[in-house]
Scaffold this active site. Structure first.
Site, PDB file in Angstrom:
ATOM      1  N   TYR A 110       0.853  -1.207   0.000  1.00 34.15           N
ATOM      2  CA  TYR A 110       0.000   0.000   0.000  1.00 34.15           C
ATOM      3  C   TYR A 110       0.888   1.256   0.000  1.00 34.15           C
ATOM      4  CZ  TYR A 110      -4.363   2.600   0.610  1.00 34.15           C
ATOM      5  OH  TYR A 110      -5.443   3.441   0.431  1.00 34.15           O
ATOM      6  N   LYS A 127      -3.178   8.437   2.798  1.00 35.55           N
ATOM      7  CA  LYS A 127      -4.396   8.269   3.621  1.00 35.55           C
ATOM      8  C   LYS A 127      -4.172   8.810   5.039  1.00 35.55           C
ATOM      9  CE  LYS A 127      -7.244   6.238   0.679  1.00 35.55           C
ATOM     10  NZ  LYS A 127      -8.306   7.047   0.025  1.00 35.55           N
TER      11      LYS A 127
HETATM   12  P1  NAD Z   1     -12.618   3.254  -8.062  1.00 33.25           P
HETATM   13  O1  NAD Z   1     -11.529   2.949  -9.019  1.00 33.25           O
HETATM   14  O2  NAD Z   1     -13.974   2.807  -8.407  1.00 33.25           O
HETATM   15  O3  NAD Z   1     -12.661   4.799  -7.721  1.00 33.25           O
HETATM   16  C1  NAD Z   1     -11.511   5.597  -7.690  1.00 33.25           C
HETATM   17  C2  NAD Z   1     -11.874   6.881  -8.404  1.00 33.25           C
HETATM   18  O4  NAD Z   1     -10.821   7.829  -8.293  1.00 33.25           O
HETATM   19  C3  NAD Z   1     -12.137   6.679  -9.897  1.00 33.25           C
HETATM   20  O5  NAD Z   1     -13.429   7.127 -10.229  1.00 33.25           O
HETATM   21  C4  NAD Z   1     -11.093   7.561 -10.534  1.00 33.25           C
HETATM   22  O6  NAD Z   1     -11.511   8.142 -11.747  1.00 33.25           O
HETATM   23  C5  NAD Z   1     -10.906   8.609  -9.451  1.00 33.25           C
HETATM   24  N1  NAD Z   1      -9.735   9.441  -9.679  1.00 33.25           N
HETATM   25  C6  NAD Z   1      -8.436   9.064  -9.736  1.00 33.25           C
HETATM   26  N2  NAD Z   1      -7.668  10.126 -10.034  1.00 33.25           N
HETATM   27  C7  NAD Z   1      -8.503  11.203 -10.153  1.00 33.25           C
HETATM   28  C8  NAD Z   1      -8.316  12.583 -10.457  1.00 33.25           C
HETATM   29  N3  NAD Z   1      -7.103  13.095 -10.701  1.00 33.25           N
HETATM   30  N4  NAD Z   1      -9.405  13.400 -10.491  1.00 33.25           N
HETATM   31  C9  NAD Z   1     -10.634  12.894 -10.265  1.00 33.25           C
HETATM   32  N5  NAD Z   1     -10.878  11.605  -9.964  1.00 33.25           N
HETATM   33  C10 NAD Z   1      -9.818  10.767  -9.917  1.00 33.25           C
HETATM   34  O7  NAD Z   1     -12.137   2.598  -6.673  1.00 33.25           O
HETATM   35  P2  NAD Z   1     -12.746   2.654  -5.187  1.00 33.25           P
HETATM   36  O8  NAD Z   1     -12.130   1.491  -4.501  1.00 33.25           O
HETATM   37  O9  NAD Z   1     -14.197   2.805  -5.233  1.00 33.25           O
HETATM   38  O10 NAD Z   1     -12.068   3.959  -4.586  1.00 33.25           O
HETATM   39  C11 NAD Z   1     -12.813   5.000  -3.967  1.00 33.25           C
HETATM   40  C12 NAD Z   1     -12.157   5.441  -2.663  1.00 33.25           C
HETATM   41  O11 NAD Z   1     -12.266   4.378  -1.728  1.00 33.25           O
HETATM   42  C13 NAD Z   1     -10.673   5.764  -2.767  1.00 33.25           C
HETATM   43  O12 NAD Z   1     -10.385   6.877  -1.926  1.00 33.25           O
HETATM   44  C14 NAD Z   1     -10.024   4.530  -2.191  1.00 33.25           C
HETATM   45  O13 NAD Z   1      -8.754   4.816  -1.648  1.00 33.25           O
HETATM   46  C15 NAD Z   1     -11.021   4.200  -1.108  1.00 33.25           C
HETATM   47  N6  NAD Z   1     -10.944   2.852  -0.542  1.00 33.25           N
HETATM   48  C16 NAD Z   1     -10.979   1.751  -1.365  1.00 33.25           C
HETATM   49  C17 NAD Z   1     -10.919   0.470  -0.822  1.00 33.25           C
HETATM   50  C18 NAD Z   1     -10.909  -0.751  -1.696  1.00 33.25           C
HETATM   51  O14 NAD Z   1     -10.497  -1.815  -1.229  1.00 33.25           O
HETATM   52  N7  NAD Z   1     -11.369  -0.691  -2.925  1.00 33.25           N
HETATM   53  C19 NAD Z   1     -10.842   0.323   0.577  1.00 33.25           C
HETATM   54  C20 NAD Z   1     -10.826   1.459   1.386  1.00 33.25           C
HETATM   55  C21 NAD Z   1     -10.879   2.724   0.820  1.00 33.25           C
HETATM   56  O1  0WE Z   2      -6.959   2.975  -1.824  1.00 34.36           O
HETATM   57  C1  0WE Z   2      -6.930   1.926  -2.424  1.00 34.36           C
HETATM   58  C2  0WE Z   2      -6.396   1.847  -3.839  1.00 34.36           C
HETATM   59  C3  0WE Z   2      -6.048   3.184  -4.405  1.00 34.36           C
HETATM   60  C4  0WE Z   2      -5.299   3.146  -5.710  1.00 34.36           C
HETATM   61  C5  0WE Z   2      -5.355   2.097  -6.626  1.00 34.36           C
HETATM   62  C6  0WE Z   2      -4.638   2.169  -7.817  1.00 34.36           C
HETATM   63  C7  0WE Z   2      -4.593   1.039  -8.796  1.00 34.36           C
HETATM   64  C8  0WE Z   2      -4.319   1.532 -10.201  1.00 34.36           C
HETATM   65  C9  0WE Z   2      -4.518   4.226  -6.007  1.00 34.36           C
HETATM   66  N1  0WE Z   2      -3.809   4.309  -7.153  1.00 34.36           N
HETATM   67  C10 0WE Z   2      -3.872   3.312  -8.043  1.00 34.36           C
HETATM   68  N2  0WE Z   2      -3.132   3.427  -9.220  1.00 34.36           N
HETATM   69  C11 0WE Z   2      -3.262   2.583 -10.253  1.00 34.36           C
HETATM   70  O2  0WE Z   2      -2.557   2.697 -11.262  1.00 34.36           O
HETATM   71  N3  0WE Z   2      -7.342   0.783  -1.773  1.00 34.36           N
HETATM   72  C12 0WE Z   2      -7.672   0.862  -0.367  1.00 34.36           C
HETATM   73  C13 0WE Z   2      -7.416  -0.552  -2.405  1.00 34.36           C
HETATM   74  C14 0WE Z   2      -6.109  -1.242  -2.150  1.00 34.36           C
HETATM   75  O3  0WE Z   2      -5.024  -0.946  -2.880  1.00 34.36           O
HETATM   76  C15 0WE Z   2      -3.972  -1.688  -2.366  1.00 34.36           C
HETATM   77  C16 0WE Z   2      -4.429  -2.438  -1.280  1.00 34.36           C
HETATM   78  C17 0WE Z   2      -5.798  -2.162  -1.130  1.00 34.36           C
HETATM   79  C18 0WE Z   2      -6.711  -2.710  -0.088  1.00 34.36           C
HETATM   80  C19 0WE Z   2      -2.644  -1.703  -2.755  1.00 34.36           C
HETATM   81  C20 0WE Z   2      -1.754  -2.539  -2.064  1.00 34.36           C
HETATM   82  C21 0WE Z   2      -2.191  -3.296  -1.001  1.00 34.36           C
HETATM   83  C22 0WE Z   2      -3.532  -3.273  -0.587  1.00 34.36           C
END
Ligand code: NAD
Ligand code: 0WE
Length: 263
Positions: A158, A165
Site C-alpha cells: 500500500y 491516507k
Molecule cells: P474506483 O476505481 O472505483 O474509484 C476511484 C476513483 O478515483 C475513480 O473514479 C477515478 O476516476 C478517481 N480518480 C483518480 N484520479 C482522479 C483525479 N485526478 N481526479 C478525479 N478523480 C480521480 O475505486 P474505489 O475502490 O471505489 O475507490 C474509492 C475510494 O475508496 C478511494 O479513496 C479509495 O482509496 C477508497 N478505498 C478503497 C478500498 C478498496 O479496497 N477498494 C478500501 C478502502 C478505501
Molecule cells: O486505496 C486503495 C487503492 C487506491 C489506488 C489504486 C490504484 C490502482 C491503479 C490508487 N492508485 C492506483 N493506481 C493505479 O494505477 N485501496 C484501499 C485498495 C487497495 O489498494 C492496495 C491495497 C488495497 C486494499 C494496494 C496494495 C495493497 C492493498
C-alpha cells in the site's frame, strides 16, 4: 419518508458500478437525496452518465481534482444549476491515485514525483474540494471521504497510499475543526478491501481479500452497500454530533491485535 428527503448530494469518484462512490450514491438516493456526479472527463459519457441517469440524476460534470480550474468550474456549474442560494448538503470524496509502480516493492523507493502525485490526488483534493464547496455548505451539511487501514498500520504494497491516507485522515480532523463552528461536519469511512477498479491488478490483493473474511470478527468481506448505509448515517442527522471521525466499515478487522483465523 427517507432520512435524506430534500437534500442535495455531490459525489466525486464514480468510475463504474463497482465503485464505492456508486454504492454511496445509490444509498443516498434511496433515502431521498438528489445526487449529482463528478468524475474525470474520460469516464463521463460511457460510464458515469448511464449510472447517474438510472437514479434520475442530471448534474454530471467532469473534474480532474489535480486542476484548480476544473474544481472551480464544477461548483460554478452547481450554482448555475441550482441558483446562487443553492445548498450542497452532502459532499462525497471517494477518489485516490498513486502510480502503479509505487504500489509494489518497497516504500523507500517512492520517488519525489510519485509521492507528490499520490498526496495531491488522494489527500490535498479533499481540502481543495471543501474550500471551493464552502459557500454552498450549510448548517447540517456533511462531508464524507474514504480511507483505508493502511493509513495507520503497514499494509504490504500500500506504500505511498498509506502515507496519503494518513494525510487525508489528519486533513479530516483539521477540516472538521475549521467548519465545525458553521455546523458543517467532516468524517471519513475506513472501508475494508473491496474489489473495485482501484483494487484490480494490485499484487497480493486477491489473497488479502480472501484472508480478510477468514479473520475479520464478522467473518465476511464488506460490500459497497455496507459502505453506502454507513454513508447515509454520516450524511444524515443521525450523526448530528459526530465530526472529525474515522468510521470503520471493515467487519471489525481493525480491532484485532494479531489477525489470525483462530479467535
Ligand atoms: P474506483 O476505481 O472505483 O474509484 C476511484 C476513483 O478515483 C475513480 O473514479 C477515478 O476516476 C478517481 N480518480 C483518480 N484520479 C482522479 C483525479 N485526478 N481526479 C478525479 N478523480 C480521480 O475505486 P474505489 O475502490 O471505489 O475507490 C474509492 C475510494 O475508496 C478511494 O479513496 C479509495 O482509496 C477508497 N478505498 C478503497 C478500498 C478498496 O479496497 N477498494 C478500501 C478502502 C478505501
Ligand atoms: O486505496 C486503495 C487503492 C487506491 C489506488 C489504486 C490504484 C490502482 C491503479 C490508487 N492508485 C492506483 N493506481 C493505479 O494505477 N485501496 C484501499 C485498495 C487497495 O489498494 C492496495 C491495497 C488495497 C486494499 C494496494 C496494495 C495493497 C492493498
Amino acid at each position: 419518508m427517507g432520512l435524506l428527503d430534500g437534500r442535495r448530494a455531490l459525489v466525486f469518484g464514480v468510475a463504474n458500478d463497482h465503485s464505492i462512490a456508486w454504492g454511496i450514491a445509490r444509498a443516498l438516493h434511496e433515502q431521498g437525496a438528489e445526487v449529482g456526479f463528478s468524475s474525470i472527463e474520460s469516464l463521463i459519457e460511457k460510464r458515469v452518465r448511464p449510472l447517474a441517469e438510472s437514479i434520475g440524476s442530471t448534474f454530471i460534470e467532469p473534474c480532474d481534482v489535480q486542476s484548480d480550474d476544473q474544481i472551480r468550474t464544477v461548483f460554478e456549474r452547481w450554482r448555475q444549476t441550482y441558483g446562487d442560494d443553492a445548498s450542497l448538503d452532502i459532499l462525497v470524496h471517494a477518489l485516490a491515485f498513486a502510480r502503479r509502480e509505487d504500489l509494489e516493492g518497497e516504500f523507500v523507493d517512492t520517488s519525489r514525483e510519485g509521492f507528490a502525485l499520490a498526496l495531491d490526488v488522494s489527500a490535498y483534493s479533499l481540502v481543495a474540494l471543501v474550500r471551493e464547496a464552502r459557500p454552498l455548505l450549510r448548517e447540517g451539511s456533511s462531508v464524507i471521504t474514504l480511507t483505508y487501514y493502511g493509513a495507520e498500520k503497514v499494509v504490504a504494497n500500500y506504500n505511498v497510499m498509506g502515507v496519503a491516507k494518513a494525510a487525508l485522515e489528519a486533513s479530516v480532523r483539521y477540516l472538521a475543526a475549521d467548519l465545525g463552528p458553521d455546523g458543517i461536519r467532516v468524517n471519513a469511512i475506513s472501508a475494508g478491501p473491496v474489489r473495485t477498479l482501484a483494487a484490480a491488478g494490485i499484487s497480493g490483493f486477491k489473497r488479502m481479500y480472501g484472508e480478510f473474511a477468514d479473520v475479520a470478527p464478522l467473518r465476511t468481506n464488506i460490500s459497497t452497500e455496507d459502505v453506502g448505509r454507513s454513508a447515509v448515517y454520516l450524511a444524515s442527522d443521525l450523526s448530528a454530533a459526530v465530526t472529525g471521525e474515522v468510521h470503520y466499515v471493515d467487519a471489525g478487522f481493525n480491532i484485532l491485535g494479531v489477525p489470525t483465523g483462530e479467535s
